[in-house]
Design a protein around this motif. Structure first.
Motif, PDB file in Angstrom:
ATOM      1  N   ASP A 151       0.841  -1.183   0.000  1.00 20.80           N
ATOM      2  CA  ASP A 151       0.000   0.000   0.000  1.00 20.80           C
ATOM      3  C   ASP A 151       0.888   1.249   0.000  1.00 20.80           C
ATOM      4  N   PHE A 152       1.827   1.308   0.970  1.00 16.69           N
ATOM      5  CA  PHE A 152       2.772   2.435   1.018  1.00 16.69           C
ATOM      6  C   PHE A 152       4.000   2.032   1.820  1.00 16.69           C
ATOM      7  N   VAL A 153       5.044   2.839   1.667  1.00 15.12           N
ATOM      8  CA  VAL A 153       6.267   2.663   2.460  1.00 15.12           C
ATOM      9  C   VAL A 153       6.499   3.950   3.239  1.00 15.12           C
ATOM     10  N   LEU A 154       7.196   3.860   4.350  1.00 14.91           N
ATOM     11  CA  LEU A 154       7.469   5.058   5.151  1.00 14.91           C
ATOM     12  C   LEU A 154       8.705   4.819   6.015  1.00 14.91           C
ATOM     13  N   PRO A 155       9.323   5.902   6.502  1.00 19.55           N
ATOM     14  CA  PRO A 155      10.519   5.737   7.326  1.00 19.55           C
ATOM     15  C   PRO A 155      10.198   5.080   8.672  1.00 19.55           C
ATOM     16  N   GLY A 190       6.872  10.193   9.281  1.00 19.93           N
ATOM     17  CA  GLY A 190       7.308  10.882   8.072  1.00 19.93           C
ATOM     18  C   GLY A 190       6.210  10.851   7.024  1.00 19.93           C
ATOM     19  N   ARG A 191       6.610  10.744   5.752  1.00 17.76           N
ATOM     20  CA  ARG A 191       5.636  10.792   4.651  1.00 17.76           C
ATOM     21  C   ARG A 191       5.470   9.400   4.065  1.00 17.76           C
ATOM     22  N   ALA A 192       4.244   8.902   4.090  1.00 17.26           N
ATOM     23  CA  ALA A 192       3.977   7.593   3.483  1.00 17.26           C
ATOM     24  C   ALA A 192       3.874   7.784   1.976  1.00 17.26           C
ATOM     25  N   VAL A 193       4.624   7.003   1.214  1.00 18.74           N
ATOM     26  CA  VAL A 193       4.572   7.135  -0.246  1.00 18.74           C
ATOM     27  C   VAL A 193       4.273   5.779  -0.878  1.00 18.74           C
ATOM     28  N   VAL A 209      14.703  10.218   5.324  1.00 25.49           N
ATOM     29  CA  VAL A 209      14.691   9.335   4.153  1.00 25.49           C
ATOM     30  C   VAL A 209      14.287  10.168   2.942  1.00 25.49           C
ATOM     31  N   GLN A 210      15.112  10.100   1.899  1.00 29.62           N
ATOM     32  CA  GLN A 210      14.892  10.881   0.676  1.00 29.62           C
ATOM     33  C   GLN A 210      13.474  10.650   0.138  1.00 29.62           C
ATOM     34  N   GLY A 211      12.711  11.717  -0.009  1.00 30.42           N
ATOM     35  CA  GLY A 211      11.362  11.614  -0.563  1.00 30.42           C
ATOM     36  C   GLY A 211      10.303  11.178   0.436  1.00 30.42           C
ATOM     37  N   MET A 212      10.721  10.869   1.666  1.00 25.95           N
ATOM     38  CA  MET A 212       9.754  10.378   2.667  1.00 25.95           C
ATOM     39  C   MET A 212       9.800  11.173   3.964  1.00 25.95           C
ATOM     40  N   GLY A 213      10.503  12.301   3.976  1.00 22.86           N
ATOM     41  CA  GLY A 213      10.531  13.110   5.187  1.00 22.86           C
ATOM     42  C   GLY A 213      11.334  12.461   6.292  1.00 22.86           C
ATOM     43  N   SER A 214      10.964  12.752   7.531  1.00 15.67           N
ATOM     44  CA  SER A 214      11.750  12.242   8.654  1.00 15.67           C
ATOM     45  C   SER A 214      10.869  11.747   9.776  1.00 15.67           C
TER      46      SER A 214
END
Ligand code: 0L1
Ligand code: MG
Length: 262
Positions: free
Chosen positions: A133-137, A170-173, A251-256
């Motif tokens: 579904d998504f990945v996140l830090p 962080g940001r779930a992408v 994490v690049q593109g996923m915030g902190s």
């Protein structure tokens, strides 16, 4: 299996008591050198059963020792798998109490959340990405119950792979939004960068760790259910922490995401 049910139950009780009382112990293979992999996972399953019986929920799974840096640090060559209980979760930016732990270390990880079940054998990176579904830090706090982190693989599997606490945020992408192999990470302790890496450090692609977990469970007639949070393993060596430390993973593109040790 080489151990009887009573010995498995006694070893699970011993290891879980060490976890709950923040006490260390020599590795269990010192006393049971002939125990096998099935015994090791049976002890881990018994720890899981004990937690469920007390009303805890299992809220995630983990792969460990999935990077060469971690394997080298611990002197081992194979990944291992464990679980996370509800009391392991630390809120984003929250506090982790060091008095509840023995000798905590932190690991920078990429966490996956599935939207469809994954079942081995034959699970591969493509199937994992399609089912994600998504990945996140995520930061895992490991805390081996073994004295001075001295163990072998069977002992560490029995000890639920040193699982202790974790934070995700962080940001779930969407997993397709980024190339997770070249996604860079920086782990900071008290504002100073202490470890760097990229997703490829985990078995060439972090999704490979999830596929290995699905294949491991498939061999036991189990699967990764939809909606499961999974930590894919430390990208770098683990970093020791103490009370007063504050840790952030970028994490690049996923915030902190971060937590504080008190
Ligand atoms: O999550 C991990 O990679 C840790 C697995 C167990 C080994 C250790 O305690 O370092
Ligand atoms: Mg880990």
């Amino acid at each position: 299996m080489k151990l009887d049910a009573a010995t498995i139950a006694a070893l699970a009780q011993h290891l879980e008591t060490c976890e709950l009382e923040a006490r260390d112990t020599p590795k269990i293979t010192d006393e049971y050198p002939h125990m096998d992999w099935d015994d090791a996972y049976a002890i881990q399953n018994e720890i899981r059963r004990r937690k469920l019986e007390r009303g805890h929920r299992i809220i995630g799974l983990k792969a460990g020792l999935t990077s060469h840096a971690k394997m080298k640090q611990m002197g081992v060559t194979t990944p291992v798998f464990g679980f996370m209980a509800d009391n392991f979760a630390v809120p984003e930016g929250g506090e982790c109490r060091v008095s509840e732990l023995i000798h905590p270390k932190v690991e920078p990880e990429i966490a996956f959340v599935t939207k469809r079940a994954l079942k081995g054998p034959g699970c591969h990176i493509g199937a994992v990405l399609a089912a994600t579904d998504f990945v996140l830090p995520g930061i895992e706090v490991i805390d081996s119950r073994y004295r001075d982190f001295k163990f072998d693989l069977k002992s560490v599997v029995a000890d639920n792979t040193s699982a202790s606490r974790f934070v995700v945020g962080g940001r779930a992408v969407s997993a397709g939004e980024l190339d997770l192999r070249t996604t860079g990470i920086v782990l900071e302790k008290n504002g100073e960068p202490v470890a760097f890496g990229a997703g490829a450090a985990v078995l060439g692609h972090p999704a490979a760790a999830i596929a290995m977990l699905a294949n491991h469970l498939g061999a036991r007639g189990e699967e990764i259910p939809a909606g499961t949070l999974i930590l894919s393993g430390g990208i770098t060596e683990a970093v020791a922490v103490k009370a007063g430390d504050s840790v952030t993973l970028k994490v690049q593109g996923m915030g902190s995401v971060g937590l504080r040790f008190v």
